[in-house]
Write an enzyme that holds these catalytic residues in place. Structure first.
Site, PDB file in Angstrom:
ATOM      1  N   PRO A   1      -9.403  -2.620  -3.501  1.00  0.00           N
ATOM      2  CA  PRO A   1      -9.395  -1.126  -3.417  1.00  0.00           C
ATOM      3  C   PRO A   1      -7.975  -0.606  -2.835  1.00  0.00           C
ATOM      4  O   PRO A   1      -7.735   0.390  -3.473  1.00  0.00           O
ATOM      5  CB  PRO A   1     -10.390  -0.812  -1.956  1.00  0.00           C
ATOM      6  CG  PRO A   1     -11.447  -1.867  -2.329  1.00  0.00           C
ATOM      7  CD  PRO A   1     -10.641  -3.143  -2.609  1.00  0.00           C
ATOM      8  N   TYR A   2      -7.321  -1.444  -2.186  1.00  0.00           N
ATOM      9  CA  TYR A   2      -5.779  -0.911  -2.048  1.00  0.00           C
ATOM     10  C   TYR A   2      -5.118  -0.860  -3.358  1.00  0.00           C
ATOM     11  O   TYR A   2      -4.447   0.285  -3.549  1.00  0.00           O
ATOM     12  CB  TYR A   2      -5.148  -1.914  -0.995  1.00  0.00           C
ATOM     13  CG  TYR A   2      -3.691  -2.028  -0.939  1.00  0.00           C
ATOM     14  CD1 TYR A   2      -3.178  -0.833  -0.672  1.00  0.00           C
ATOM     15  CD2 TYR A   2      -2.767  -2.778  -1.362  1.00  0.00           C
ATOM     16  CE1 TYR A   2      -1.799  -0.549  -0.295  1.00  0.00           C
ATOM     17  CE2 TYR A   2      -1.515  -2.878  -1.038  1.00  0.00           C
ATOM     18  CZ  TYR A   2      -1.077  -1.521  -0.723  1.00  0.00           C
ATOM     19  OH  TYR A   2       0.439  -1.263  -0.645  1.00  0.00           O
TER      20      TYR A   2
END
Length: 417
Positions: free
Chosen positions: A219-220
């Site tokens: 997700p980063y």
């Protein structure tokens, strides 16, 4: 004693006179009241005139004015590890700097260091604000004459992003949109965006170039890529000068020992490997946990490109200097050399002089085996080359700050050696 009062046999009544059911005020008393009002008005007018003659009265803040020869840069996340180093470099180079930070990850102590180093009026201001509040952000842009934005503010831990993805999409993607909208609405023409190699995911071919497909796996990286996509879409119909810097694993600290990395204790589990090494060397943790020994690399551990924060900041300044209206520059910022986690641990042991205990654990979710850059484009177009490429020396510099600031940005300790 002199008596300035009236000497009458019978005192004059202070009550209003009443005639035919109507009250009429004493005209002399009314004149006294009017006189006092006129005196107060006259004194007030004199005070206003005197204040207006003062050079500081009603003079606009230098941060609210565009000044010829002075570039005013908004540094979002400027109280953080990388942002504070960038702010210091900008200030050293003569830029005017405004830091906006909500201190969720940053340190007010870093801002205080900068304020002590650059106390002159009109050089540095700090605004405590959350970029997730569009109204507040727009007010900040309306009240300040920014020439450029360096957008660092972001949560930035891969492991944390896998456990709390919504936080990352909100903090990175949504907040970047808020900043971009405020820039467009207030005619701020230059954006230097702090991105990451995590947008590439796990490429099949090394080294990574700027045209390597972006296929993030956590997700980063996904949130950063979404933010990049928003910026690129916006740029198609804008004359904004945009630079996107995708950098790799950041280490080191200010060579003069004024700034360093001081993550919050509750975030140590998710932090950089350098911080974990130092915590183990200082005895804060019982040892270093290395997650993943079965990757397809020469020693089974992850390979990363470690870039010194001083070099990284230099790349941002060069990007700012070279930013061109209506054009987008995208650059990898790295050394071009990959080092394994085991190599990093060896260097950290030598830098600290501590035989750190190492515990090997299963892989961390969202990690990739091998990532290192091809920096030839930034070398060629921005005339930038990493200078601090000795891993052990970069760690020694950071270690000195850690030893002399065992409470982070609390009271520094005097070095014994």
């Amino acid at each position: 004693m002199l008596n300035f009062g009236r000497n009458r046999a019978q005192p004059r009544s202070n009550r209003p006179l009443s005639l035919g059911g109507m009250d009429y005020s004493d005209p002399k008393r009314k004149n006294n009241v009017v006189g006092k009002i006129l005196l107060a008005a006259t004194l007030t007018a004199l005070c206003i005139i005197m204040l207006k003659q003062s050079p500081t009265f009603n003079s606009p803040s230098p941060f609210s004015l565009h000044e010829e020869g002075v570039t005013h840069v908004l540094v979002t996340g400027g109280a953080g590890y990388i942002g504070s180093h960038a702010a210091m470099r900008l200030l050293k180079d003569g830029y005017r700097v405004t830091i906006v930070d909500n201190l969720s990850r940053g340190n007010i102590g870093a801002v205080k260091v900068l304020q002590e180093l650059f106390p002159e009026p009109g050089r540095l201001q700090f605004i405590y604000a959350d970029l997730g509040d569009p109204k507040t952000v727009n007010i900040i842009f309306q009240q300040n004459a920014f020439d450029a934005v360096m957008h660092f503010a972001a949560v930035a831990y891969v492991g944390e992003s896998t456990m709390n993805p919504l936080k990352y999409y909100h903090n990175i993607t949504s907040n970047t949109l808020v900043v971009l909208e405020a820039m467009a609405a207030n005619d701020v023409k230059t954006l230097i965006y702090s991105s990451t190699c995590a947008t590439y995911g796990e490429p099949e071919k090394m080294p990574i170039t700027e045209v390597t497909p972006q296929e993030p796996i956590n997700p980063y990286g996904k949130a950063k890529k979404m933010a990049e996509d928003i910026i690129l879409d916006f740029s198609k119909n804008s004359d904004m000068a945009i630079m996107i810097l995708r950098y790799f694993n950041v280490i080191g600290s200010d060579p003069d020992g004024r700034l360093g990395e001081a993550p919050r204790p509750e975030l140590r589990e998710h932090g950089r490997i350098s911080g974990a090494c130092f915590d183990a060397a200082r005895g804060i943790t019982p040892g270093l946990k290395v997650k993943g020994t079965d990757y397809k690399t020469h020693d089974g551990t992850c390979i990363r490109d470690y870039i010194d924060v001083t070099d990284l900041v230099d790349a941002h300044v060069k990007a700012l200097e070279k930013a061109t209206p209506a054009k987008v520059g995208i650059y990898n910022v790295g050394t071009g050399k990959g080092r394994s986690v085991k190599d990093f641990v060896k260097a950290c042991k030598k830098a600290t002089g501590v035989d750190i205990k190492v515990e090997y654990l299963p892989r961390r979710p969202g990690d990739y085996a091998e990532v290192y850059s091809d920096p030839s484009k930034i070398n060629r177009e921005l005339n930038w080359t990493a200078q601090y490429t000795d891993l052990q020396k970069s760690l020694q510099t950071a270690w000195r700050w850690q030893k002399s600031h065992q409470n982070g940005y609390g009271s520094p300790l005097v070095m014994a050696s």
